[in-house]
Enzyme design. Sequence first.
Site, PDB file in Angstrom:
ATOM      1  N   HIS A   1      40.588  41.046  39.763  1.00  0.00           N
ATOM      2  CA  HIS A   1      39.551  40.470  37.702  1.00  0.00           C
ATOM      3  C   HIS A   1      38.478  39.763  38.276  1.00  0.00           C
ATOM      4  O   HIS A   1      39.000  38.629  39.420  1.00  0.00           O
ATOM      5  CB  HIS A   1      40.736  39.796  37.086  1.00  0.00           C
TER       6      HIS A   1
ATOM      7  N   ASN B   1      40.131  35.417  42.430  1.00  0.00           N
ATOM      8  CA  ASN B   1      41.173  35.592  43.332  1.00  0.00           C
ATOM      9  C   ASN B   1      42.011  36.526  44.176  1.00  0.00           C
ATOM     10  O   ASN B   1      41.681  36.923  43.538  1.00  0.00           O
ATOM     11  CB  ASN B   1      42.006  34.267  42.657  1.00  0.00           C
TER      12      ASN B   1
ATOM     13  N   HIS C   1      37.260  35.891  37.383  1.00  0.00           N
ATOM     14  CA  HIS C   1      36.906  34.648  36.216  1.00  0.00           C
ATOM     15  C   HIS C   1      35.430  34.373  36.276  1.00  0.00           C
ATOM     16  O   HIS C   1      34.549  34.329  37.070  1.00  0.00           O
ATOM     17  CB  HIS C   1      38.021  33.789  36.904  1.00  0.00           C
TER      18      HIS C   1
ATOM     19  N   HIS D   1      42.810  50.386  37.961  1.00  0.00           N
ATOM     20  CA  HIS D   1      43.607  50.291  37.921  1.00  0.00           C
ATOM     21  C   HIS D   1      43.220  50.041  39.982  1.00  0.00           C
ATOM     22  O   HIS D   1      43.160  50.440  40.555  1.00  0.00           O
ATOM     23  CB  HIS D   1      45.170  49.362  37.984  1.00  0.00           C
TER      24      HIS D   1
ATOM     25  N   ASP E   1      40.582  34.395  28.793  1.00  0.00           N
ATOM     26  CA  ASP E   1      41.667  33.913  29.357  1.00  0.00           C
ATOM     27  C   ASP E   1      42.402  33.493  28.809  1.00  0.00           C
ATOM     28  O   ASP E   1      41.690  32.018  27.718  1.00  0.00           O
ATOM     29  CB  ASP E   1      41.332  33.087  30.966  1.00  0.00           C
TER      30      ASP E   1
ATOM     31  N   CYS F   1      51.444  46.925  34.105  1.00  0.00           N
ATOM     32  CA  CYS F   1      50.302  46.365  35.006  1.00  0.00           C
ATOM     33  C   CYS F   1      50.073  45.455  33.090  1.00  0.00           C
ATOM     34  O   CYS F   1      49.195  46.200  32.634  1.00  0.00           O
ATOM     35  CB  CYS F   1      49.683  47.040  35.532  1.00  0.00           C
TER      36      CYS F   1
ATOM     37  N   CYS G   1      46.124  46.167  32.889  1.00  0.00           N
ATOM     38  CA  CYS G   1      45.704  48.081  32.722  1.00  0.00           C
ATOM     39  C   CYS G   1      45.913  48.125  30.935  1.00  0.00           C
ATOM     40  O   CYS G   1      45.283  48.765  30.412  1.00  0.00           O
ATOM     41  CB  CYS G   1      46.674  48.893  32.832  1.00  0.00           C
TER      42      CYS G   1
HETATM   43  P1  5GP Z   1      44.766  35.144  38.966  1.00  0.00           P
HETATM   44  O1  5GP Z   1      44.991  33.362  39.043  1.00  0.00           O
HETATM   45  O2  5GP Z   1      45.901  35.828  39.184  1.00  0.00           O
HETATM   46  O3  5GP Z   1      43.106  34.673  39.026  1.00  0.00           O
HETATM   47  O4  5GP Z   1      44.194  34.558  37.357  1.00  0.00           O
HETATM   48  C1  5GP Z   1      44.860  34.746  36.203  1.00  0.00           C
HETATM   49  C2  5GP Z   1      44.392  34.594  34.971  1.00  0.00           C
HETATM   50  O5  5GP Z   1      45.133  35.406  33.852  1.00  0.00           O
HETATM   51  C3  5GP Z   1      44.913  33.061  34.596  1.00  0.00           C
HETATM   52  O6  5GP Z   1      43.696  32.817  34.193  1.00  0.00           O
HETATM   53  C4  5GP Z   1      45.717  33.611  33.410  1.00  0.00           C
HETATM   54  O7  5GP Z   1      45.469  32.308  32.268  1.00  0.00           O
HETATM   55  C5  5GP Z   1      45.431  34.687  32.489  1.00  0.00           C
HETATM   56  N1  5GP Z   1      46.031  35.434  31.729  1.00  0.00           N
HETATM   57  C6  5GP Z   1      48.024  35.975  31.948  1.00  0.00           C
HETATM   58  N2  5GP Z   1      48.380  35.904  31.208  1.00  0.00           N
HETATM   59  C7  5GP Z   1      47.207  36.687  30.496  1.00  0.00           C
HETATM   60  C8  5GP Z   1      47.216  37.423  29.261  1.00  0.00           C
HETATM   61  O8  5GP Z   1      47.910  37.622  28.931  1.00  0.00           O
HETATM   62  N3  5GP Z   1      45.929  37.504  28.096  1.00  0.00           N
HETATM   63  C9  5GP Z   1      45.382  36.990  28.681  1.00  0.00           C
HETATM   64  N4  5GP Z   1      43.774  36.909  27.710  1.00  0.00           N
HETATM   65  N5  5GP Z   1      44.916  35.999  30.276  1.00  0.00           N
HETATM   66  C10 5GP Z   1      46.577  36.018  30.933  1.00  0.00           C
HETATM   67 ZN    ZN Z   2      46.332  47.285  36.270  1.00  0.00          ZN
END
Ligand code: 5GP
Ligand code: ZN
Length: 112
Positions: free
Chosen positions: A99, A86, A101, A46, A30, A4, A7
């Site tokens: 998570h 989300n 946002h 997790h 992000d 993950c 994680c």
């Molecule tokens: P979701 O669509 O799952 O709610 O949002 C996932 C978020 O994780 C997205 O806004 C994306 O930009 C962010 N994200 C994806 N991979 C990484 C990463 O490796 N590092 C960071 N800091 N953010 C990430």
């Molecule tokens: Zn995880």
Amino acid sequence: MSDCLFCKIAAGEIPSDKVYEDDVMVVFKDINPKAEVHLLAIPREHIDSLNEVMEQHDAFMGYMLRRLPEIAGNQGLNDGFRAIINTGKGGGQIIFHLHIHLMGGKNLPGFE
Ligand code: 5GP
Ligand code: ZN
């Protein structure tokens, strides 16, 4: 969850721009910000998504929500912020480690 991404970020195995962490949660920027301030708050434990939250998770869920205003304020968001979770593919979730946002400042998207 050894495979993950979040994680690994929580454990420091993958680098991230962390702005807050404690025993329960980690907050980092992000990688693809959709607003001037765009943070992701995750529990260290997790859990895939809000769909899997059960009574046993009430403590960290409540704790994380309660900490958000102070964390937002420390990023300059003293006027308010938006929190989004989300949930599931239909909710636009891409990373399946729960998570929140936390967004604010200029270019706050949505609800116009
Ligand atoms: P979701 O669509 O799952 O709610 O949002 C996932 C978020 O994780 C997205 O806004 C994306 O930009 C962010 N994200 C994806 N991979 C990484 C990463 O490796 N590092 C960071 N800091 N953010 C990430
Ligand atoms: Zn995880």
